[in-house]
Motif scaffolding. Structure first.
Motif, short mmCIF file in Angstrom:
data_model
loop_
_atom_site.label_atom_id
_atom_site.label_comp_id
_atom_site.label_asym_id
_atom_site.label_seq_id
_atom_site.Cartn_x
_atom_site.Cartn_y
_atom_site.Cartn_z
N GLN A 20 1.00 -0.83 -0.03
CA GLN A 20 0.21 -0.29 0.26
C GLN A 20 1.39 0.88 -0.10
N LEU A 23 2.21 1.67 -3.06
CA LEU A 23 0.65 2.06 -4.13
C LEU A 23 0.91 3.43 -4.39
N VAL A 24 0.80 4.38 -3.02
CA VAL A 24 0.93 5.17 -2.90
C VAL A 24 1.73 6.64 -3.62
N LYS A 25 3.30 5.62 -2.92
CA LYS A 25 4.34 6.77 -3.07
C LYS A 25 4.13 6.44 -5.47
N LYS A 26 3.95 5.29 -5.45
CA LYS A 26 3.72 5.30 -7.07
C LYS A 26 2.57 6.44 -8.18
N SER A 27 2.00 6.80 -6.95
CA SER A 27 0.58 7.82 -7.00
C SER A 27 0.73 9.09 -7.49
N MET A 28 1.78 9.12 -6.63
CA MET A 28 2.52 10.18 -5.35
C MET A 28 4.11 10.49 -5.68
N PRO A 29 4.08 10.26 -7.06
CA PRO A 29 5.63 10.22 -6.66
C PRO A 29 6.57 11.59 -6.27
N THR A 52 9.45 -0.26 -1.51
CA THR A 52 7.98 0.78 -1.77
C THR A 52 8.74 1.47 -2.58
#
Length: 160
Positions: A20, A23-29, A52
């Motif tokens: 998770q 996923l957050v890092k990928k969506s908010m690079p 991550t």
């Protein structure tokens, strides 16, 4: 008084959900993300960051067991893996804190016993300040367990 113990809805135990965080890092690079969880050794730090993509890695239990947890990040600056890390004398971990130290079950048991002892000492301070009538039955029971907790701490430290 503040409480740091998480109970009730939202409290959880078990492995961190690093997928998770990834996923957050990928969506908010462009947003700085700090990952926390499953970090006991420096290899865990590296693995967590690689998995991550987080900008930083935080440790709770791992750093308690080994205050030198992040020391290997200095690379060649600490070539000597047997080098003892000097900690303040207030630390109960001095005898076990070396580069490469891997925490064990005894560390966790000792940490939990010391937490109970701190709680008892807080109750004792309340009694000293406000008298015996200022504590409830549960607190009184905890006070009566002090000698048992101290004996358990001594036993764990001896077996270490």
């Amino acid at each position: 008084r503040a409480s740091w113990e998480r109970t009730g809805p939202g409290a959880r135990d078990g492995p961190a959900m690093l997928d998770q965080i990834a996923l957050v890092k990928k969506s908010m690079p462009d947003f700085p993300i700090i990952s926390n969880g499953n970090v006991i050794t420096y290899d865990d730090v590296v693995g967590n960051q690689q998995f991550t993509g987080a900008d930083g890695i935080m440790s709770a239990e791992g750093i308690l067991n080994n205050p030198a947890l992040y020391l290997p990040r200095l690379g060649d600056a600490i070539n000597d893996a047997d080098k003892e890390v000097v900690l303040p004398t207030l630390s109960p971990l001095n005898k076990r804190t070396t580069v490469g130290y891997t925490p064990g079950k005894q560390d966790k048991v000792l940490r939990k016993l010391n937490k109970k002892l701190r709680e008892i000492e807080n109750i004792e301070a309340k009694v000293k300040e406000s008298g015996e009538n200022s504590i409830n039955e549960d607190q009184s029971i905890k006070l009566s367990a002090k000698s048992k907790i101290l004996a358990e701490i001594m036993e764990v430290e001896r077996s270490d």
